[in-house]
Write a protein that holds these residues in place. Structure first.
Motif, short mmCIF file in Angstrom:
data_model
loop_
_atom_site.label_atom_id
_atom_site.label_comp_id
_atom_site.label_asym_id
_atom_site.label_seq_id
_atom_site.Cartn_x
_atom_site.Cartn_y
_atom_site.Cartn_z
N SER A 2 -84.24 20.50 -48.35
CA SER A 2 -83.68 19.52 -47.43
C SER A 2 -82.26 19.19 -47.87
O SER A 2 -81.87 19.46 -49.02
N ARG A 14 -81.13 16.22 -48.30
CA ARG A 14 -81.25 15.15 -49.30
C ARG A 14 -81.44 15.75 -50.69
O ARG A 14 -80.78 15.33 -51.66
N LYS A 56 -78.19 17.47 -51.95
CA LYS A 56 -77.18 16.51 -52.43
C LYS A 56 -77.60 15.91 -53.77
O LYS A 56 -76.76 15.68 -54.64
N ALA A 57 -78.90 15.64 -53.92
CA ALA A 57 -79.39 15.08 -55.19
C ALA A 57 -79.21 16.09 -56.32
O ALA A 57 -78.81 15.72 -57.44
N TYR A 85 -88.67 12.28 -55.19
CA TYR A 85 -89.41 12.43 -53.93
C TYR A 85 -90.79 11.80 -54.04
O TYR A 85 -91.22 11.05 -53.16
#
Length: 366
Positions: free
Chosen positions: A297, A299, A302-303, A359
């Motif tokens: 994903s 997200r 980016k993490a 997560y």
């Protein structure tokens, strides 16, 4: 501090001490009137490398494509861009759009959809100008140039290739021993293709590390570009420093290019083995310098990038040509070491673990 954001794929740097001196950086006259010293000879040498008939130097690909679409897209042309084409060529086509030339996009690498649209265009009396990237940095596949060139020529049109990613990287006679080919002439050389209806434009700022561009094609259209290209009439030629760097790049490529490309391939293969151990996959089909690592994903991508940044390992978040899926992209150059690759893999392992823990924490909190 491994940095995987530089597109200087072959590690060419051209420090000033390695270049011959010049009497003037620019001539102060339009390129249509005068070229920098050595510019014409450099254009000829690069054209031979690419496999074209004639060539011209430009300060940038934006200048190049602005002129090219002005000259090569007269009234009655339909410009067809591959859906994953790099934006610079699209920006260069804005002038053609202002002049009423229709511009459309076809799905990435979809020859069936493209052929259908070309047939419709021919029935409407339009000549297609098909525009593709020679090498897609997202999926790591060369464009299907033989089929595209035939399609364009049979319809009375032309094929335009933005070969910025491929020049210096791909070359003629690819084999298991040299999977990127030899010579670094780009995708025309990769396929051993010669076509009067094909035009190649490319920046030398990536693999060759020289900030100017080359356009190569049939001598007739190159002569027309030289006379009528508006940026050549209104701006200067590539500077003396650019030409000197280009000449240096050609010389180094001739002497060391195969070794540097082989080194990049070894480093990429090392990275891929490390990724496989982590359960990660590169989206890149060929062992090219651009390695796009599939992320679950945006997200997570980016993490992972933020975690790598904290470890002083620098990469990029990009979107795949396949449905816009997110990727963590690492650019491998001949200046990297096996230790750099190992450190990047270790950093990725820690970053993915951290992203997984975050997560599960969000899921539990929900």
């Amino acid at each position: 501090m491994p940095d995987f954001t530089s597109a200087l794929y072959l590690g060419f740097a051209h420090p000033s001490a390695s270049l011959p001196p010049w009497e003037a950086l620019t001539l102060g006259r339009p390129a249509a009137l005068a070229e920098s010293a050595g510019g014409r000879a450099l254009a000829q040498e690069l054209t031979r490398l690419i496999g074209g008939e004639a060539g011209l130097l430009y300060p940038s690909t934006l200048h190049l494509f602005r002129d090219l679409f002005q000259v090569a897209a007269p009234k009655g042309t339909l410009i067809l861009f591959d859906g994953a084409s790099y934006p610079i060529a699209r920006w260069g086509a804005d002038g053609a759009a202002v002049n009423g030339i229709p511009i459309e996009t076809f799905p990435h690498r979809d020859l069936i959809a493209l052929e259908r649209r070309v047939r419709q265009a021919r029935r409407a009396g339009q000549r297609p100008l098909i525009v593709v990237d020679g090498l897609c940095p997202s999926c790591g596949r060369p464009a299907q140039l033989p089929a595209l060139a035939r399609l364009a020529a049979d319809a009375g049109g032309r094929l335009v290739i933005d070969d910025t990613q491929a020049i210096g990287v791909l070359g003629r006679e690819p084999s298991p021993i040299a999977p990127l080919g030899i010579g670094g002439g780009g995708t025309l050389a990769w396929y051993g293709l010669r076509s009067q209806a094909t035009i190649v434009g490319a920046s030398l700022a990536k693999a060759f590390g020289a900030p100017f561009a080359i356009v190569s094609g049939a001598s007739t259209i190159m002569k027309q570009l030289a006379r009528e290209g508006q940026t050549r009439i209104h701006t200067s030629a590539a500077s003396a420093a650019d030409v000197a760097a280009g000449q240096n790049a050609v010389t180094i490529n001739r002497a060391q290019g195969e070794g540097r490309r082989a080194r990049v391939v070894r480093l990429v293969e090392q990275l891929r083995k490390e990724l496989e151990k982590l359960g990660l996959q590169s989206r890149s089909e060929l062992p090219i310098p651009v390695q796009a690592i599939a992320m679950p994903s945006l997200r997570v991508a980016k993490a992972v990038l933020a975690s790598l940044d904290e470890s002083c390992i620098y990469g990029l978040v990009t979107r795949s040509c396949l449905g816009g899926l997110p990727s963590l992209t690492l650019l491998i150059t001949a200046r990297h070491t096996t230790a750099n690759i190992s450190r990047a893999a270790a950093g990725l392992a820690c970053a993915m673990d951290a992203a997984s823990r975050a997560y599960h924490q969000r899921v539990e909190a929900a």
